[in-house]
Design an enzyme around this catalytic site. Structure first.
Site, PDB file in Angstrom:
ATOM      1  N   SER A   1     -50.747  -0.434  -7.899  1.00 33.86           N
ATOM      2  CA  SER A   1     -49.223  -0.542  -8.412  1.00 33.86           C
ATOM      3  C   SER A   1     -49.190  -1.407  -9.643  1.00 33.86           C
ATOM      4  O   SER A   1     -48.049  -1.431 -10.023  1.00 33.86           O
ATOM      5  CB  SER A   1     -48.478  -1.272  -7.376  1.00 33.86           C
TER       6      SER A   1
ATOM      7  N   LYS B   1     -47.759   0.384 -12.355  1.00 30.89           N
ATOM      8  CA  LYS B   1     -46.370   0.524 -12.302  1.00 30.89           C
ATOM      9  C   LYS B   1     -45.695  -0.225 -13.746  1.00 30.89           C
ATOM     10  O   LYS B   1     -44.322   0.080 -14.080  1.00 30.89           O
ATOM     11  CB  LYS B   1     -45.603   0.315 -11.184  1.00 30.89           C
TER      12      LYS B   1
ATOM     13  N   TYR C   1     -48.843  10.201 -10.135  1.00 29.35           N
ATOM     14  CA  TYR C   1     -48.806   9.132  -9.652  1.00 29.35           C
ATOM     15  C   TYR C   1     -49.850   8.502  -9.221  1.00 29.35           C
ATOM     16  O   TYR C   1     -50.487   7.265  -9.355  1.00 29.35           O
ATOM     17  CB  TYR C   1     -47.589   8.861  -8.687  1.00 29.35           C
TER      18      TYR C   1
ATOM     19  N   TYR D   1     -42.688  -6.956  -4.208  1.00 32.12           N
ATOM     20  CA  TYR D   1     -42.002  -6.405  -2.949  1.00 32.12           C
ATOM     21  C   TYR D   1     -41.292  -7.299  -1.936  1.00 32.12           C
ATOM     22  O   TYR D   1     -40.581  -8.217  -2.471  1.00 32.12           O
ATOM     23  CB  TYR D   1     -43.322  -5.611  -2.239  1.00 32.12           C
TER      24      TYR D   1
ATOM     25  N   VAL E   1     -52.358  -2.995  -4.247  1.00 30.41           N
ATOM     26  CA  VAL E   1     -53.165  -2.757  -2.909  1.00 30.41           C
ATOM     27  C   VAL E   1     -54.661  -2.848  -3.209  1.00 30.41           C
ATOM     28  O   VAL E   1     -55.247  -3.016  -2.248  1.00 30.41           O
ATOM     29  CB  VAL E   1     -52.511  -1.607  -1.963  1.00 30.41           C
TER      30      VAL E   1
END
Ligand code: GLN
Length: 313
Positions: free
Chosen positions: A72, A75, A197, A249, A267
């Site tokens: 991530s 992102k 993605y 998060y 992750v």
């Protein structure tokens, strides 16, 4: 208020060496991300850390040059590109609030009519990826070109096995993409968005490369190495604010409390954090806490800002 003192690279190197020693017991704790089978095979007993200062110093410790799955953290770079290519209309399709839910949760998306809370939860990143697809034939290539240029390593690439592994087992992401599509918040078909993605998440980079790649966020949008203007100064304000409020998060409050820097986790166990005007930093250890953030990397960043007294606060 006193200006933040410059960091002495020698003192920082000592501190980083201490941190590498101190986090070792934590490598026994935490869980690797088993829901992506290829990531479950990673040896959890690894730790790396790299700091890039805006003056050009690089301080490293442990396995700082070992490539890992950035997941991530991609992102951040996808959002940077989408903000540049799309501008303000992006925010009609994605919110800017912390979600308070796990990164792959479906619950909020129904209540909020297919508008993801922010660009860093998976649903938001899928919309960002859809935007990138609207601006170029290959969203995969767009991101690859970006990280190659900013990291200074033209050999960077995707790990095909990780991308395939996630494509085979990414049922939640498939559900999210189809859900977004049902609300009209994807312009391309769900499979094309998911493919790009999954490849973005499967990029492999080291701590040194990631810190170097994110350095523009510590320098008002200007990459100090090649003087390239990556974003405007205001856009770095926007991106860093989103990192602070949404980058880790449903543990974002705890991360801000302990580390005091805007940051983004993945992750794969990496966390990139930014000290505006001073440095970018990446720490990595594969074992995760239950929110999906690296246990030892969070502890390392906590030690660094607590011992130096340097944070955005
Ligand atoms: N590829 C992962 C997923 O989509 C990324 C999640 C993460 O790093 N938090 O589930």
């Amino acid at each position: 208020m006193q200006p933040t003192p410059r960091l002495d690279p020698d003192k920082l190197q000592h501190l980083v060496d201490d941190i590498v020693d101190e986090v070792q017991p934590l490598l026994e704790q935490g869980e690797v991300a088993a829901y992506i089978p290829e990531l479950a095979r990673v040896n959890p007993r690894q730790f790396g850390i790299a700091i890039c200062t805006v003056d050009g110093a690089i301080i490293t410790g442990g396995a700082a040059t070992t490539p890992f799955s950035i997941q991530s953290i991609s992102k951040v770079f996808a959002l940077t590109l989408a903000m540049h290519l799309e501008g303000e209309p992006l925010w009609q399709r994605i919110g800017r609030e912390p979600s308070g839910t796990p990164f792959n949760s479906l619950v909020q998306l129904e209540h909020e009519n297919g508008i993801p809370r922010n660009p860093f939860i998976n649903a938001g990143a899928l919309v960002v990826t859809d935007v990138l697809l609207s601006h170029g034939a290959s969203a995969r290539q767009l991101l690859l070109d970006f990280v190659r240029e900013r990291s200074g390593n033209s050999e960077l690439s995707y790990n095909e096995r990780v991308a395939q592994s996630e494509a085979e087992c990414g049922h939640r992401n498939r559900a999210l993409a189809h859900f977004l599509k049902s609300f009209g918040n994807l312009q391309h078909d769900a499979d094309s968005v998911l493919d790009a993605y999954f490849y973005h998440c499967a990029l492999e980079m080291s701590c040194t490369e990631l810190a170097r790649c994110a350095l523009f966020l510590a320098n008002a949008g200007l990459d100090p190495y090649d003087q390239a203007r990556v974003t405007t100064a205001n856009q770095t304000k926007y991106i860093n604010s989103l990192l602070l409020t949404c980058g880790t998060y449903d543990a974002v409050g705890d991360f801000a409390y302990r580390v005091g820097l805007p940051g983004k986790s993945g992750v794969g166990g990496g966390i990139v954090a930014i000290m505006p005007g001073h440095f970018s930093i990446c720490a990595w250890a594969p074992g995760l806490n239950r929110n999906g953030n690296s246990l030892a990397a969070t502890a390392a960043l906590d030690l660094l800002t607590t011992r130096t007294g340097i944070s955005i606060f």
